[in-house]
Design an enzyme around this catalytic site. Structure first.
Site, mmCIF file in Angstrom:
data_model
loop_
_atom_site.group_PDB
_atom_site.id
_atom_site.type_symbol
_atom_site.label_atom_id
_atom_site.label_comp_id
_atom_site.label_asym_id
_atom_site.label_seq_id
_atom_site.Cartn_x
_atom_site.Cartn_y
_atom_site.Cartn_z
ATOM 1 N N THR A 1 0.856 -1.195 0.000
ATOM 2 C CA THR A 1 0.000 0.000 0.000
ATOM 3 C C THR A 1 0.887 1.238 0.000
ATOM 4 O O THR A 1 1.907 1.272 0.696
ATOM 5 C CB THR A 1 -0.912 -0.016 1.249
ATOM 6 O OG1 THR A 1 -1.801 -1.140 1.152
ATOM 7 C CG2 THR A 1 -1.722 1.263 1.351
ATOM 8 N N ALA B 1 8.144 1.477 2.289
ATOM 9 C CA ALA B 1 8.457 1.693 3.709
ATOM 10 C C ALA B 1 8.609 3.188 3.935
ATOM 11 O O ALA B 1 8.898 3.948 3.005
ATOM 12 C CB ALA B 1 9.749 0.972 4.098
ATOM 13 N N LYS C 1 7.017 1.245 9.006
ATOM 14 C CA LYS C 1 5.930 1.237 8.032
ATOM 15 C C LYS C 1 4.654 1.703 8.708
ATOM 16 O O LYS C 1 4.581 1.800 9.924
ATOM 17 C CB LYS C 1 5.745 -0.161 7.429
ATOM 18 C CG LYS C 1 6.828 -0.482 6.380
ATOM 19 C CD LYS C 1 6.679 -1.865 5.781
ATOM 20 C CE LYS C 1 5.344 -2.075 5.113
ATOM 21 N NZ LYS C 1 5.001 -1.015 4.108
ATOM 22 N N GLY C 2 3.622 1.973 7.884
ATOM 23 C CA GLY C 2 2.337 2.372 8.444
ATOM 24 C C GLY C 2 1.945 3.796 8.143
ATOM 25 O O GLY C 2 0.893 4.267 8.568
ATOM 26 N N GLY C 3 2.784 4.477 7.356
ATOM 27 C CA GLY C 3 2.442 5.861 6.973
ATOM 28 C C GLY C 3 1.078 5.943 6.295
ATOM 29 O O GLY C 3 0.349 6.915 6.448
ATOM 30 N N GLY C 4 0.744 4.848 5.586
ATOM 31 C CA GLY C 4 -0.553 4.801 4.905
ATOM 32 C C GLY C 4 -1.644 4.153 5.728
ATOM 33 O O GLY C 4 -2.767 3.958 5.262
ATOM 34 N N GLU D 1 -0.251 -5.219 6.060
ATOM 35 C CA GLU D 1 1.069 -5.279 5.429
ATOM 36 C C GLU D 1 1.991 -6.232 6.155
ATOM 37 O O GLU D 1 2.725 -7.003 5.542
ATOM 38 C CB GLU D 1 1.700 -3.879 5.385
ATOM 39 C CG GLU D 1 1.016 -2.933 4.413
ATOM 40 C CD GLU D 1 1.577 -1.533 4.490
ATOM 41 O OE1 GLU D 1 2.076 -1.133 5.558
ATOM 42 O OE2 GLU D 1 1.513 -0.821 3.462
HETATM 43 O O1 DER Z 1 1.897 2.588 4.881
HETATM 44 C C1 DER Z 1 2.928 2.007 4.496
HETATM 45 O O2 DER Z 1 3.572 1.186 5.202
HETATM 46 C C2 DER Z 1 3.483 2.360 3.158
HETATM 47 O O3 DER Z 1 4.149 1.266 2.571
HETATM 48 C C3 DER Z 1 4.462 3.478 3.370
HETATM 49 O O4 DER Z 1 5.328 3.088 4.338
HETATM 50 C C4 DER Z 1 5.230 3.841 2.132
HETATM 51 O O5 DER Z 1 4.425 4.735 1.467
HETATM 52 P P1 DER Z 1 4.980 5.508 0.180
HETATM 53 O O6 DER Z 1 5.428 4.420 -0.772
HETATM 54 O O7 DER Z 1 3.773 6.253 -0.296
HETATM 55 O O8 DER Z 1 6.109 6.384 0.636
#
Ligand code: DER
Length: 225
Positions: free
Chosen positions: A28, A85, A96-99, A105
């Site tokens: 994601t 990531a 991870k987890g920004g999204g 995941e």
């Molecule tokens: O939410 C997540 O873990 C995504 O993989 C994030 O870590 C990376 O998001 P990006 O590819 O938009 O920078």
């Protein structure tokens, strides 16, 4: 722009690992987006794969390019998982987890024989911690869980949507974004967080990366931890 080009190059290099007949975990985020688009092109050329998405958003993107989706009722292991990531540390531990998709995941990455991490070069850090650590918590007693997490030595804020409402994950939970400062011992912190009742999962991915595929928009490198 250069960063988008870097994400696209890293993502497309990861898709080179995909062979006919494989089962794939689809990540994601904006880097995974490029991998899904490239996979869609290869499916249109006849590549036969089956995939599991790490979020409803990713499932929609996969369906839009006709990547066949399966679930863990069909398979208990994946050949490959491809995901982005927020940070990659010197020891290849990840934030991870920004999204907001970290729970699915981590489950998908854990089920993959090979987990390919795709990043632009800005994600590389010495220690994790510049990026706030996402922690998924159940809504019941979240204020108590929040308090206990801060007792571990951070400031934690419940993630909100643009409209100010609390962000709700695909699993109907909350995300706390935690500022622990520099994280010098990811396993210790991960275990302390997971010991708290109400914590579902953390964005610390430790010893999970099979390869880190990085680009600066010009070159692509593949590193094997
Ligand atoms: O939410 C997540 O873990 C995504 O993989 C994030 O870590 C990376 O998001 P990006 O590819 O938009 O920078």
């Amino acid at each position: 722009d250069k960063i988008a080009q870097a994400k696209k190059m890293a993502a497309e290099r990861a898709v080179d690992f995909v062979e006919d007949g494989m089962t794939i975990g689809l990540g994601t985020g904006s880097t995974s987006y490029f991998a899904i688009q490239r996979l869609g092109e290869r499916v249109a050329e006849g590549l036969r794969i089956r995939a599991i998405g790490t979020s409803k958003r990713t499932e929609e993107l996969a369906q839009a390019v006709h990547i066949p989706l399966i679930t863990f009722s069909d398979v208990k292991e994946l050949d490959l998982a491809i995901d982005g990531a927020d940070e990659v540390a010197h020891d290849y531990s990840l934030t991870k987890g920004g999204g907001g998709a970290l729970l699915r995941e981590k489950l998908v990455a854990s089920a993959a024989r090979r987990f390919l991490v795709i990043v632009d070069h800005t994600k590389r850090v010495h220690h994790l911690g510049k990026f706030l650590l996402p922690v998924e918590v159940v809504p019941f007693a979240w204020e108590l869980t929040h308090y206990r997490i801060e007792q571990l030595g951070c400031r934690a804020t419940r993630r909100r949507q643009d409209n100010g409402e609390p962000f709700i994950t695909d699993n109907h939970n909350y995300i706390l974004d935690c500022d622990f400062g520099e994280i010098v011992d990811p396993p210790l912190l991960h275990n302390a967080l997971k010991a708290l009742p109400g914590v579902v999962e953390t964005g610390l991915f430790i010893d999970m990366a099979y390869a880190v595929i990085e680009s600066d928009g010009e070159h692509v490198t593949v590193e094997y931890p």
